[in-house]
Design a protein around this motif. Structure first.
Motif, PDB file in Angstrom:
ATOM      1  N   VAL A 245       0.867  -1.177   0.000  1.00 41.23           N
ATOM      2  CA  VAL A 245       0.000   0.000   0.000  1.00 41.23           C
ATOM      3  C   VAL A 245       0.903   1.227   0.000  1.00 41.23           C
ATOM      4  O   VAL A 245       1.829   1.325   0.814  1.00 41.23           O
ATOM      5  CB  VAL A 245      -0.914   0.042   1.247  1.00 41.23           C
ATOM      6  N   MET A 246       0.651   2.142  -0.926  1.00 44.45           N
ATOM      7  CA  MET A 246       1.338   3.430  -0.944  1.00 44.45           C
ATOM      8  C   MET A 246       0.296   4.501  -0.717  1.00 44.45           C
ATOM      9  O   MET A 246      -0.748   4.497  -1.363  1.00 44.45           O
ATOM     10  CB  MET A 246       2.041   3.650  -2.274  1.00 44.45           C
ATOM     11  N   HIS A 247       0.589   5.408   0.203  1.00 47.29           N
ATOM     12  CA  HIS A 247      -0.380   6.473   0.447  1.00 47.29           C
ATOM     13  C   HIS A 247       0.330   7.780   0.766  1.00 47.29           C
ATOM     14  O   HIS A 247       1.434   7.810   1.324  1.00 47.29           O
ATOM     15  CB  HIS A 247      -1.366   6.084   1.558  1.00 47.29           C
ATOM     16  N   LYS A 248      -0.318   8.842   0.325  1.00 44.93           N
ATOM     17  CA  LYS A 248       0.162  10.196   0.545  1.00 44.93           C
ATOM     18  C   LYS A 248      -1.070  11.084   0.561  1.00 44.93           C
ATOM     19  O   LYS A 248      -1.792  11.158  -0.433  1.00 44.93           O
ATOM     20  CB  LYS A 248       1.116  10.609  -0.573  1.00 44.93           C
ATOM     21  N   PHE A 249      -1.336  11.684   1.683  1.00 41.08           N
ATOM     22  CA  PHE A 249      -2.534  12.486   1.870  1.00 41.08           C
ATOM     23  C   PHE A 249      -3.766  11.645   1.550  1.00 41.08           C
ATOM     24  O   PHE A 249      -3.967  10.619   2.148  1.00 41.08           O
ATOM     25  CB  PHE A 249      -2.460  13.782   1.061  1.00 41.08           C
ATOM     26  N   HIS A 250      -4.553  11.999   0.545  1.00 44.68           N
ATOM     27  CA  HIS A 250      -5.772  11.262   0.225  1.00 44.68           C
ATOM     28  C   HIS A 250      -5.596  10.318  -0.966  1.00 44.68           C
ATOM     29  O   HIS A 250      -6.574   9.832  -1.523  1.00 44.68           O
ATOM     30  CB  HIS A 250      -6.925  12.227  -0.060  1.00 44.68           C
ATOM     31  N   HIS A 251      -4.364  10.037  -1.351  1.00 47.03           N
ATOM     32  CA  HIS A 251      -4.094   9.137  -2.468  1.00 47.03           C
ATOM     33  C   HIS A 251      -3.600   7.811  -1.917  1.00 47.03           C
ATOM     34  O   HIS A 251      -2.607   7.757  -1.199  1.00 47.03           O
ATOM     35  CB  HIS A 251      -3.040   9.743  -3.402  1.00 47.03           C
TER      36      HIS A 251
END
Length: 95
Positions: free
Chosen positions: A59-65
Motif C-alpha cells: 500500500v502506498m499512500h500520501k494524503f488522500h491518495h
C-alpha cells in the motif's frame, strides 16, 4: 512484461534513462523504488502473506491518495509506484 515494467519504473519513478535494473523481480532494486518514493513523502506499507494465493500486499499512500496492490513484493512495489506516479497500469496489473 517485467522488462516493460522495469523500464517504466526507471523512467517515471527513478528518473533514469536507459539504465534498467530488475525492479519488478529483485527485492534490492525494488527497495530503491521504495526509498525514492519515501523521499517524495509517500508512505509505503508492505504486508507479506506466506500462505495466501494472492501474494503480499503493498500500500502506498500520501494524503488522500492510496494505491493497494497484491502480488510478489517486488512486482507489487513497482505497480503501486507506477500508480502513485499516475502511470496507467491497466495493461500490466496482472503480469
Amino acid at each position: 512484461m517485467s522488462r516493460e515494467i522495469d523500464a517504466k519504473i526507471a523512467e517515471h519513478v527513478m528518473g533514469l534513462g536507459p539504465i534498467i535494473k530488475a525492479y519488478s523481480t529483485d527485492i534490492a532494486a525494488a527497495w530503491e523504488v521504495v526509498e525514492r518514493l519515501d523521499e517524495e513523502e509517500w508512505n509505503v506499507t508492505i504486508c507479506p502473506r506466506k500462505h495466501e494465493s494472492s501474494g503480499s500486499s503493498v500500500v502506498m499512500h500520501k494524503f488522500h491518495h492510496n494505491y493497494h496492490v497484491h502480488g510478489d513484493i517486488p512486482m507489487a512495489i513497482c505497480l503501486a509506484a507506477l500508480k502513485a506516479k499516475g502511470i496507467d497500469t491497466s495493461d500490466i496489473d496482472n503480469p
